[in-house]
Design a protein around this motif. Structure first.
Motif, PDB file in Angstrom:
ATOM      1  N   ILE A 120      46.546  51.229  43.464  1.00 11.11           N
ATOM      2  CA  ILE A 120      46.156  50.996  44.852  1.00 11.11           C
ATOM      3  C   ILE A 120      46.825  49.725  45.354  1.00 11.11           C
ATOM      4  O   ILE A 120      46.630  48.647  44.782  1.00 11.11           O
ATOM      5  CB  ILE A 120      44.625  50.889  44.985  1.00 11.11           C
ATOM      6  CG1 ILE A 120      43.983  52.212  44.535  1.00 11.11           C
ATOM      7  CG2 ILE A 120      44.216  50.542  46.410  1.00 11.11           C
ATOM      8  CD1 ILE A 120      42.459  52.210  44.597  1.00 11.11           C
ATOM      9  N   ILE A 157      42.396  43.346  49.930  1.00 10.97           N
ATOM     10  CA  ILE A 157      41.107  44.028  49.936  1.00 10.97           C
ATOM     11  C   ILE A 157      40.014  43.124  49.365  1.00 10.97           C
ATOM     12  O   ILE A 157      38.836  43.250  49.718  1.00 10.97           O
ATOM     13  CB  ILE A 157      41.221  45.363  49.166  1.00 10.97           C
ATOM     14  CG1 ILE A 157      42.132  46.318  49.948  1.00 10.97           C
ATOM     15  CG2 ILE A 157      39.855  46.002  48.941  1.00 10.97           C
ATOM     16  CD1 ILE A 157      42.507  47.583  49.202  1.00 10.97           C
ATOM     17  N   GLY A 159      34.118  48.276  50.698  1.00 10.55           N
ATOM     18  CA  GLY A 159      34.976  48.331  49.529  1.00 10.55           C
ATOM     19  C   GLY A 159      35.563  49.697  49.265  1.00 10.55           C
ATOM     20  O   GLY A 159      36.779  49.855  49.108  1.00 10.55           O
ATOM     21  N   SER A 219      43.818  52.640  51.474  1.00 13.69           N
ATOM     22  CA  SER A 219      45.034  52.167  50.825  1.00 13.69           C
ATOM     23  C   SER A 219      45.603  53.208  49.868  1.00 13.69           C
ATOM     24  O   SER A 219      46.813  53.474  49.862  1.00 13.69           O
ATOM     25  CB  SER A 219      44.737  50.862  50.082  1.00 13.69           C
ATOM     26  OG  SER A 219      45.913  50.270  49.610  1.00 13.69           O
ATOM     27  N   LEU A 220      44.733  53.836  49.061  1.00 13.81           N
ATOM     28  CA  LEU A 220      45.211  54.830  48.094  1.00 13.81           C
ATOM     29  C   LEU A 220      45.727  56.086  48.787  1.00 13.81           C
ATOM     30  O   LEU A 220      46.822  56.575  48.476  1.00 13.81           O
ATOM     31  CB  LEU A 220      44.095  55.198  47.112  1.00 13.81           C
ATOM     32  CG  LEU A 220      44.448  56.292  46.091  1.00 13.81           C
ATOM     33  CD1 LEU A 220      45.639  55.891  45.237  1.00 13.81           C
ATOM     34  CD2 LEU A 220      43.249  56.620  45.213  1.00 13.81           C
ATOM     35  N   LEU A 273      39.617  50.652  49.912  1.00 11.93           N
ATOM     36  CA  LEU A 273      40.408  51.142  48.785  1.00 11.93           C
ATOM     37  C   LEU A 273      40.884  52.569  49.023  1.00 11.93           C
ATOM     38  O   LEU A 273      42.020  52.927  48.674  1.00 11.93           O
ATOM     39  CB  LEU A 273      39.578  51.076  47.503  1.00 11.93           C
ATOM     40  CG  LEU A 273      39.282  49.674  46.959  1.00 11.93           C
ATOM     41  CD1 LEU A 273      38.223  49.744  45.858  1.00 11.93           C
ATOM     42  CD2 LEU A 273      40.544  48.990  46.434  1.00 11.93           C
ATOM     43  N   THR A 274      40.036  53.400  49.639  1.00 11.81           N
ATOM     44  CA  THR A 274      40.402  54.788  49.907  1.00 11.81           C
ATOM     45  C   THR A 274      41.530  54.869  50.922  1.00 11.81           C
ATOM     46  O   THR A 274      42.472  55.661  50.766  1.00 11.81           O
ATOM     47  CB  THR A 274      39.181  55.578  50.384  1.00 11.81           C
ATOM     48  OG1 THR A 274      38.180  55.572  49.358  1.00 11.81           O
ATOM     49  CG2 THR A 274      39.540  57.012  50.711  1.00 11.81           C
ATOM     50  N   THR A 310      37.085  55.852  44.379  1.00  6.75           N
ATOM     51  CA  THR A 310      38.270  56.207  45.165  1.00  6.75           C
ATOM     52  C   THR A 310      39.169  57.169  44.397  1.00  6.75           C
ATOM     53  O   THR A 310      39.705  58.134  44.959  1.00  6.75           O
ATOM     54  CB  THR A 310      39.035  54.926  45.538  1.00  6.75           C
ATOM     55  OG1 THR A 310      38.207  54.120  46.375  1.00  6.75           O
ATOM     56  CG2 THR A 310      40.309  55.235  46.281  1.00  6.75           C
ATOM     57  N   LEU A 321      45.617  45.000  46.819  1.00 13.35           N
ATOM     58  CA  LEU A 321      44.359  44.569  46.209  1.00 13.35           C
ATOM     59  C   LEU A 321      43.972  43.157  46.637  1.00 13.35           C
ATOM     60  O   LEU A 321      42.798  42.873  46.879  1.00 13.35           O
ATOM     61  CB  LEU A 321      44.444  44.644  44.686  1.00 13.35           C
ATOM     62  CG  LEU A 321      44.327  46.036  44.048  1.00 13.35           C
ATOM     63  CD1 LEU A 321      44.278  45.907  42.534  1.00 13.35           C
ATOM     64  CD2 LEU A 321      43.111  46.783  44.561  1.00 13.35           C
ATOM     65  N   LEU A 344      38.785  46.468  41.802  1.00  7.50           N
ATOM     66  CA  LEU A 344      38.576  47.916  41.868  1.00  7.50           C
ATOM     67  C   LEU A 344      37.117  48.249  41.522  1.00  7.50           C
ATOM     68  O   LEU A 344      36.351  48.688  42.367  1.00  7.50           O
ATOM     69  CB  LEU A 344      39.532  48.630  40.920  1.00  7.50           C
ATOM     70  CG  LEU A 344      41.015  48.531  41.257  1.00  7.50           C
ATOM     71  CD1 LEU A 344      41.866  49.019  40.098  1.00  7.50           C
ATOM     72  CD2 LEU A 344      41.320  49.331  42.514  1.00  7.50           C
ATOM     73  N   ARG A 387      36.126  43.935  49.142  1.00  9.27           N
ATOM     74  CA  ARG A 387      35.512  43.823  47.821  1.00  9.27           C
ATOM     75  C   ARG A 387      35.134  42.375  47.522  1.00  9.27           C
ATOM     76  O   ARG A 387      35.836  41.436  47.904  1.00  9.27           O
ATOM     77  CB  ARG A 387      36.475  44.334  46.747  1.00  9.27           C
ATOM     78  CG  ARG A 387      36.688  45.832  46.810  1.00  9.27           C
ATOM     79  CD  ARG A 387      35.470  46.576  46.288  1.00  9.27           C
ATOM     80  NE  ARG A 387      35.378  46.476  44.830  1.00  9.27           N
ATOM     81  CZ  ARG A 387      34.254  46.605  44.149  1.00  9.27           C
ATOM     82  NH1 ARG A 387      33.109  46.808  44.779  1.00  9.27           N
ATOM     83  NH2 ARG A 387      34.260  46.531  42.834  1.00  9.27           N
ATOM     84  N   GLY A 402      36.678  51.388  42.963  1.00 10.08           N
ATOM     85  CA  GLY A 402      37.984  51.932  42.631  1.00 10.08           C
ATOM     86  C   GLY A 402      37.899  53.254  41.899  1.00 10.08           C
ATOM     87  O   GLY A 402      38.668  54.180  42.173  1.00 10.08           O
TER      88      GLY A 402
END
Length: 334
Positions: free
Chosen positions: A294, A300, A163, A170-171, A167-168, A136, A297, A129, A325, A133
């Motif tokens: 999230i 990612i 990255g 996915s969240l 992450l964005t 995000t 991971l 993250l 990431r 993270g």
């Protein structure tokens, strides 16, 4: 027993291969602070890559140990909020810019920079993250505060394979938003769909138009590029939608008119994670460990680097040849 530890030292006034030194430090080399931490993991961010290569003026001290992220275990603390053995993390706040950072076996930092590791999250997950993270989480916070609802339509995420972008996606998908990814790496489309993107667009085939307002296509957007793409987003986000701006990989300029803002009520929202206040930072990390966890991971995470590999990884990142990431293990060079 060897009391020294490895570190990546950057000399900002030097260019080329001599800019970075791989050295061993000891406790006397650490900078002032209340909390000393044994660093288990860090991560490579765009700002780190700029500092390592000298491609951007991001360092405020020279020489300095790079790395804007760190997670590990408290060794010693003069602040009663922390005790030896506590798992903690530090992101931004000057780390790796004017204060020795996470590309070392140890750091010593002010206690107000330190965040307890959320329950159920280990140091490795925290650094997958990292700053990305936290950024995000700030994006989602800004959306919710400004009433960006899932029913308003799809959210376009630019720089989707990076990255923050990954992450964005996915969240936001996990939180019920429809998410569309925009990327210059169309070969990453299957991966982005696996993270939750309903559609993936090729940035190179984008027709942006030139009118003050184009056909509204997006309920909102998250932009890491800036420049021409951000201007296009302003012209194509629908009524009362929000654009959260988090980067300038495509340029610092913004060319637009007032039309999107006064005729469609579009909002342009900024996010900065480096100086996110502690009263906000801690609760956001707690949410990343609970209801804003999230997914995906491990998917990612693209690569794991040692300190000695960071110059090459940085060059690849700035050339657009990385994705997701990159985790950094400073202990691997011991």
């Amino acid at each position: 027993m060897d009391a020294t530890f490895p570190a990546l030292l950057i000399r900002d006034q030097v260019q080329g291969s001599e800019r970075v030194d791989f050295i061993r430090m000891d406790e006397a080399d650490l900078m002032p602070g209340d909390v000393e931490v044994a660093v288990h993991y860090s991560s490579l961010n765009y700002k780190d890559a700029l500092g390592i290569t000298g491609s951007g003026r991001v360092l405020r001290r020279s020489p300095i140990v790079g790395g804007i992220d760190a997670a590990g275990e408290v060794i010693a603390s003069s602040d009663t909020r922390f005790k030896p053995g506590d798992p903690v993390l530090v992101t931004g706040a000057g780390l790796g810019e004017y204060h020795h950072g996470g590309f070392a076996g140890r750091i010593r930092v002010p206690a107000d920079w330190v965040v307890p590791l959320p329950a159920g999250m280990d140091c490795r997950q925290a650094m997958i993250l990292g700053t990305a993270g936290l950024t995000t989480a700030l994006i989602l916070k800004r959306f919710q505060e400004n009433q960006q609802l899932p029913e308003m339509g799809p959210i376009l995420v630019t720089g989707a394979s990076g990255g923050v972008g990954a992450l964005t996606i996915s969240l936001l998908a996990a939180q019920g938003y429809e998410v569309v990814g925009l990327t210059g790496k169309p070969e990453m489309a299957p991966w982005l769909r696996s993270l939750g993107a309903s559609e993936v667009l090729d940035r190179h085939g984008l027709s942006m138009g030139f009118r003050p307002l184009e056909t509204a296509r997006w309920g909102g957007a998250v932009d890491v590029l800036g420049g021409e793409v951000l201007g296009w987003l302003a012209r194509t986000v629908d009524d009362w939608g929000n654009i959260v701006v988090v980067g300038l990989a495509g340029g610092a300029d913004l060319r637009t008119t007032v039309m999107p803002f006064i005729l469609r009520g579009v909002s342009l929202l900024g996010v900065t994670s480096a100086n996110c206040p502690l009263p906000m930072r801690g609760p956001l990390w707690e949410r990343l460990g609970s209801d804003w966890a999230i997914p995906h991971l491990d998917s990612i995470l693209s690569e794991e680097a040692t300190l000695s590999q960071l110059p090459e990884f940085s060059r690849r990142m700035l050339a657009g040849r990385t994705w997701g990431r990159i985790l950094v293990n400073p202990r691997a060079d011991t």
